[in-house]
Design an enzyme around this catalytic site. Structure first.
Site, short mmCIF file in Angstrom:
data_model
loop_
_atom_site.label_atom_id
_atom_site.label_comp_id
_atom_site.label_asym_id
_atom_site.label_seq_id
_atom_site.Cartn_x
_atom_site.Cartn_y
_atom_site.Cartn_z
N GLU A 92 0.84 -1.36 -0.09
CA GLU A 92 -0.09 -0.02 -0.06
C GLU A 92 0.73 1.37 0.06
O GLU A 92 0.38 2.40 -0.51
CB GLU A 92 -0.84 -0.06 1.36
CG GLU A 92 -1.98 -1.20 1.34
CD GLU A 92 -2.90 -1.00 0.21
OE1 GLU A 92 -3.58 0.21 0.00
OE2 GLU A 92 -3.24 -2.13 -0.57
N SER A 118 -48.73 -24.93 42.17
CA SER A 118 -48.43 -25.17 43.56
C SER A 118 -47.38 -24.87 43.91
O SER A 118 -46.81 -25.02 44.97
CB SER A 118 -48.98 -26.62 43.85
OG SER A 118 -50.14 -26.78 43.64
#
Length: 875
Positions: free
Chosen positions: A130, A517
């Site tokens: 680059e 319950s």
């Protein structure tokens, strides 16, 4: 002195000055050029002056123009100085209690790596690809820009390249847009020169290598190395580093599979640049250039995700909770390291136990639903097409129950066998008719070609040989399971359904269901703290309550009445009528306060029906509340996370807030552990907690759960079954682990005959806790100080001698200084008729089996009324 007479010539002597290049004596004396020579040079000097003036003017104009441009475009630019403190979005990772990565969350898959930890090889590859002058330029490359302009002019705009340096790319990625307009380029250069004065080259390179997109949802070199090669940066070979460095130019154009040759050419170009720049020797360059292009995408390396378990309910719940606590943005991009409380072994046990019970229940229904997905008939013509079609379908692939479940497609149905194609398995397989004996129809009636199904291997237990492939389906009924440490609140396992990939809805934390319950212990806890004892007598007899919806006549699950009964037996046998009378005696406001104190509800309705668990809550809340019974009545908050650290390793959350007094004492005697000081809030009296635990231990030993739970350590718990068995529960605990199970349909409806908390959830609890006890142990429940034992008859509540023994004898724990009063009965203000036909004490409670008009078996009590079928008739 006479004045000098000026001759017609320049010096007064025309004859002496006849040769313009030979000045007269006076001219020479005066050091001047002869007038005739001056006439020759004057135009030349004038031309040079004009040219110089023009050049100066152009330079000034260009300088002023450049200055104006820089001034105009440099005024409102973003602050480049912020990059000095920039923290890029990074992956948040979740680790198990053993330190293994179990999940990752991120919007951009990035793993931040400081510049000093990035190998030189990787830096050199990107610089060569680059910006080979990166270390020498001041932010931009003037020659590169000029070359790009020339190429653009020559190609008449067809060949336009950026010529951006790495510094410029950092500016573009962080502070500017990605378009190719001249304005952006100018701003890019301005910012590049500024940042070069602010940050070092290494810092700029660090920003670039961690921010840049490199394809395959990978941001930064570390994530890319993992994505393409499943390697760390230091494990990369030069040709692999060059492959990654080839990506920034156009990641989508250099796919390692679709554009393999193009990527190979670009990789080799990067390698040549590395050689020419002196980063590789010629021998290294030639060797690396010949290396094949290998990648995860080509199947040359296993993907990193292969080492991760499939995402499940546990880690997704962590995501949900931490997104609320830290914010979604911070969780997905903050690079958090989350140490989960998860025990992978226990999590696998929880998933297996719940799945086994759900599948067993589902196969008992005898109905085939399959996946609901099909493959078009024209895709069945070749193996390549049906495999591709099958691979594209979103069907669960995370199910492991007696072996891995595989997606498969029906290719052909026959009388005695069905041919199927299985994902990941070569060839065509067969399923024999005997495999669907649990279904009423045959292959032709039940399946069509193209149907997508699940199958697994059925193997010999001893040899492991394949018996056959067997058809499977995801059950219609769903459920949840959760287990936690009762002392620390650490959640060890959580399963929110049969398959996360089938349904991400977490039924352990998100499903609001009636606990039935299993809520009753909170009514009894309120009573015990209000002066009642386990031997207190409460009337078990019919009740009628006038409500706006009509007359409510709640009943016991057995549809029988037992008269005066001690509290212990009431909870062991899950007597509804006793619970309602007790709630009326204590007051529903007190009961609601207890439920809210334990975190079961935020704001409980003060209706008598709610004493039977008719108000909805979550399994998560119920298990946490039961853990407070087990630890002696101290508040414990369930947590799925031990610790959260930020990207710098700083602890930002710790679940354990207890103080270690002696942890830093170097003189601590050998064999002596440090003292841990807890400041946990007490939510109930320790004696009450033990009394209730003892009563719920009776539920497991001889009550409604006695046939389902059988462990080598003491266990306490409570079953729960709502009207028509829409929801069934079991929540229980040992001395150190609390766990709970819930099963029901997502759209509530009855589970059918024989569906009870003990019969469906009990086996799930049993299977899980058998493994949990083997690993974590267990022991007797601690008896707190401040009480004493008295033996009573558990059916009549009468006091017995200290040496009494027998099945009816139970030793109850009473508070010191509170001598229990025997013989007093409480009815809650509801009278009991004199002619009531009471059921014999001690008889097991069960409903009777009947055959319905459709020929199906069902279990019923007596005749039902509006009241018994309403939301309050839970048991």
């Amino acid at each position: 002195m006479m004045p000098m007479r000026r001759a017609p010539g320049w010096c007064g002597n025309e004859r002496a000055c006849a040769n313009p290049f030979d000045p007269c004596p006076r001219h020479a004396y005066m050091g001047r050029i002869h007038p005739a020579g001056a006439r020759v040079f004057r135009p030349i000097l004038s031309l040079f002056g004009t040219v110089f003036s023009l050049i100066t003017l152009v330079v000034v104009i260009v300088g002023l123009s450049i200055g104006a441009v820089l001034h105009i475009y440099g005024k409102d630019l973003p602050s480049h100085e912020s990059l000095a403190n920039y923290t890029p979005p990074t992956i948040s990772r979740i680790y198990s209690s053993e330190g293994r990565i179990i999940d990752e969350f991120a919007r951009e898959r990035r793993l931040f790596t400081p510049a000093e930890d990035i190998p030189d090889l990787v830096k050199q590859a990107f610089i060569s690809a680059e910006d080979k002058n990166f270390y020498s330029h001041g932010g931009y490359d003037a020659l590169g820009i000029a070359s790009a302009i020339v190429d653009a002019v020559k190609s008449r705009g067809r060949n336009v390249r950026g010529a951006s340096t790495i510094t410029q790319q950092v500016m573009k990625n962080f502070l500017l847009s990605g378009d190719r307009q001249l304005e952006r380029k100018i701003k890019e250069i301005i910012l590049a020169t500024r940042i070069e004065e602010t940050l070092s080259k290494e810092k700029i390179l660090e920003l670039y290598l961690n921010e840049i997109f490199l394809g395959q949802n990978s941001y930064g070199v570390t994530a890319a190395a993992q994505t393409y090669f499943n390697k760390t940066l230091r494990e990369l070979a030069p040709h692999e580093a060059a492959t990654i460095a080839a990506m920034p130019k156009a990641p989508s154009d250099y796919h390692p599979v679709r554009e393999k040759e193009r990527l190979l050419d670009r990789r080799n170009f990067v390698l040549r640049e590395m050689w020419e720049n002196g980063y590789l020797t010629e021998a290294e360059y030639r060797a690396e250039r010949e290396a094949p292009l290998r990648s995860v995408q080509n199947g040359d390396f296993p993907p990193f995700s292969a080492d991760l378990p499939p995402r499940d309910y546990f880690t997704d719940e962590i995501r949900r909770q931490l997104s609320e606590d830290f914010g979604e943005g911070e969780f997905f991009s903050g690079g958090l390291s989350v140490r989960a409380t998860l025990d992978p072994e226990m999590q696998a046990n929880a998933a297996r136990a719940l799945r086994r019970q759900l599948e067993q229940y589902d196969r008992g229904r005898g109905r085939w639903r399959g996946t609901g997905m099909t493959i078009p008939p024209d895709a069945l013509d070749s193996e390549e097409t049906w495999r591709a079609a099958l691979n594209d379908l979103r069907v669960p692939r995370d199910i492991d129950l007696n072996g891995q479940w595989y997606p498969a497609v029906v290719l052909e149905t026959g009388d005695q066998a069905m041919r199927i194609g299985i994902e990941g398995v070569e060839g065509v397989q067969e399923v024999p008719r005997s495999d669907i004996a649990w279904l009423p129809g045959d292959f032709h009636e039940t399946f069509d070609a193209g149907d997508v199904v699940h199958v697994r291997r059925m193997i010999e237990d001893d040899s492991g040989d394949l018996i056959r492939w067997t058809l499977r389906q995801v059950p219609e009924a769903q459920g949840g399971f959760m287990a936690m440490d009762v002392n620390t609140g650490r959640v060890l396992a959580m399963q929110g359904g049969f398959s996360y990939q089938h349904s991400v809805f977490n039924r352990a934390t998100q499903a609001m269901r009636q606990p039935g319950s299993s809520f009753k212990p909170f009514v009894y806890a309120a009573a015990l703290d209000s002066g009642y004892s386990p031997a207190t007598i409460v009337i078990d007899a019919p009740i009628e309550i006038d409500t706006p919806q009509g007359l409510w006549r709640p009943r016991n699950s057995s549809n029988k009445y037992y008269g005066p009964t001690p509290l212990r037996t009431g909870i062991e046998q899950s007597r509804n009528l006793m619970t309602i009378r007790l709630a009326q005696e204590v007051g529903m406001d007190v009961v609601a306060n207890y439920a809210e104190r334990f975190g079961v509800y935020d704001n409980m309705g003060k209706f008598l029906a709610n004493s039977l668990g008719s108000e909805e809550t979550t399994l998560f809340n119920m298990v946490a509340a039961y853990a407070m019974f087990a630890n002696g009545g101290e508040r414990v908050r369930p947590s799925l996370v031990d610790r959260v650290q930020d990207r710098y390793g700083r602890t930002v959350y710790s679940q354990d807030q207890r103080q270690c007094v002696d942890c830093n004492d170097p003189n601590l005697p050998e064999g002596t552990g440090p003292r841990i000081v807890s400041d946990r809030e007490r939510v109930m009296n320790a004696v009450t907690a033990y009394q209730l635990t003892s009563m719920m231990k009776g539920v497991v030993d001889r009550g409604t759960a006695s046939g389902a739970i059988n462990l080598p350590v003491p266990v306490a718990g409570k079953t729960g079954t709502t009207n028509d068995a829409r929801d069934v529960w079991f929540v229980g605990f040992t001395s150190n682990i609390a766990a709970g199970c819930y099963i029901g349909h997502d759209q509530p409806r009855g589970l059918g005959s024989g569906a009870y908390g003990a019969s469906l959830c009990g086996p799930v609890f049993q299977e899980f806790m058998k493994e949990a006890v083997a690993k974590y142990g267990g022991g007797p429940f601690d008896v707190p100080p401040g009480g004493h034992f008295i033996k009573i008859d558990r059916f009549s509540g009468a006091r017995l001698p200290d040496d009494a023994s027998g099945p009816n004898v139970v030793a109850e724990y009473f508070r010191d200084g509170e001598e229990p009063i025997f013989g007093v009965m409480f009815d809650g203000g509801f009278a009991m008729g004199n002619d009531l036909d009471l059921y014999s004490a001690g008889t097991r409670e069960q409903v009777r089996d009947v055959t319905t008009s459709t020929g199906e078996k069902a279990q019923v009590g007596g005749k039902a009324t509006f009241g018994s079928m309403s939301s309050g008739g839970l048991y």
